[in-house]
Design a protein around this motif. Structure first.
Motif, PDB file in Angstrom:
ATOM      1  N   GLN A 118       0.812  -1.219   0.000  1.00  0.00           N
ATOM      2  CA  GLN A 118       0.000   0.000   0.000  1.00  0.00           C
ATOM      3  C   GLN A 118       0.845   1.269   0.000  1.00  0.00           C
ATOM      4  OE1 GLN A 118      -3.389  -0.150  -0.385  1.00  0.00           O
ATOM      5  NE2 GLN A 118      -2.932  -2.332  -0.630  1.00  0.00           N
ATOM      6  N   ASP A 119       2.043   1.189   0.594  1.00  0.00           N
ATOM      7  CA  ASP A 119       2.885   2.368   0.732  1.00  0.00           C
ATOM      8  C   ASP A 119       4.155   2.188  -0.110  1.00  0.00           C
ATOM      9  OD1 ASP A 119       4.317   4.607   1.508  1.00  0.00           O
ATOM     10  OD2 ASP A 119       4.696   3.898   3.551  1.00  0.00           O
ATOM     11  N   LEU A 120       4.101   2.678  -1.342  1.00  0.00           N
ATOM     12  CA  LEU A 120       5.256   2.520  -2.232  1.00  0.00           C
ATOM     13  C   LEU A 120       6.485   3.246  -1.710  1.00  0.00           C
ATOM     14  CD1 LEU A 120       3.535   2.823  -5.706  1.00  0.00           C
ATOM     15  CD2 LEU A 120       4.226   0.766  -4.501  1.00  0.00           C
ATOM     16  N   ASP A 121       6.286   4.288  -0.909  1.00  0.00           N
ATOM     17  CA  ASP A 121       7.423   5.007  -0.338  1.00  0.00           C
ATOM     18  C   ASP A 121       8.212   4.129   0.630  1.00  0.00           C
ATOM     19  OD1 ASP A 121       6.888   7.306  -1.770  1.00  0.00           O
ATOM     20  OD2 ASP A 121       5.638   8.164  -0.178  1.00  0.00           O
ATOM     21  N   SER A 122       7.609   3.072   1.122  1.00  0.00           N
ATOM     22  CA  SER A 122       8.316   2.171   2.043  1.00  0.00           C
ATOM     23  C   SER A 122       9.455   1.432   1.346  1.00  0.00           C
ATOM     24  CB  SER A 122       7.342   1.179   2.678  1.00  0.00           C
ATOM     25  OG  SER A 122       6.853   0.278   1.698  1.00  0.00           O
ATOM     26  N   LEU A 123       9.406   1.389   0.031  1.00  0.00           N
ATOM     27  CA  LEU A 123      10.476   0.728  -0.708  1.00  0.00           C
ATOM     28  C   LEU A 123      11.724   1.585  -0.758  1.00  0.00           C
ATOM     29  CD1 LEU A 123       8.413  -0.701  -3.684  1.00  0.00           C
ATOM     30  CD2 LEU A 123       9.131  -1.886  -1.627  1.00  0.00           C
TER      31      LEU A 123
END
Length: 170
Positions: free
Chosen positions: A165-170
């Protein structure tokens, strides 16, 4: 750390390459972030043929060879898988992308050399595979979003991985 070779297959044989393999590039970056040693061979961009592909596969003792793509990569991906198992049978051969995700059981049947298929997003799944390979404790049944062959060569599909859900977590 695990030694990983990603091979991007030719997308359309009669078309010139125009796209960076973004998904594969992201997987490579995530693996490097975890300390794994990664090489990428972009067959789609370079198109040097089987002699160079053989050299790339034989260039190191890879722990994992990964490839994937979309349906138009089918023939090239089959060639990559066949050569990978022929030249580096000890390497774990992983297939992913829309090619596998769309019909995982059928594609695993068409690609008998593949050890593990990643069904769906690989952003978390692939590093779980690498961690287990590096620890020499590969248990694919414990990883969500995989299809693999058990000791009897029967196909086993693990529960699906939740979408990130949170692409920024990559």
């Amino acid at each position: 750390m695990a030694k990983v070779l990603f091979i991007n297959p030719v997308i359309r044989a009669d078309d010139s390459p125009k796209h960076v393999p973004y998904g594969m590039a992201l997987l490579a970056a995530l693996a490097m972030k975890e300390g794994h040693l990664v090489n990428v061979y972009d067959e789609n961009a370079w198109r040097y043929g089987d002699d160079v592909l053989r050299q790339v596969i034989e260039s190191d003792d890879w722990d994992v060879i990964g490839t994937g793509g979309i349906s138009t990569t089918h023939e090239c991906a089959k060639r990559i898988c066949r050569l990978s198992k022929e030249l580096r049978p000890e390497a774990l051969l992983v297939l992913g992308g829309g090619l596998l995700t769309s019909i995982p059981r059928e594609i695993m049947t068409f690609f008998p050399q593949v050890d593990i298929g990643v069904v769906g997003e690989a952003f978390l799944t692939f590093n779980e595979i690498l961690a287990q390979v590096y620890a020499k404790k590969l248990k694919p049944e414990t990883i969500k979003g995989l299809i693999f062959r058990d000791e009897n060569r029967d196909l086993v599909l693990t529960p699906p991985r939740e979408l990130l859900q949170d692409l920024d977590s990559l």
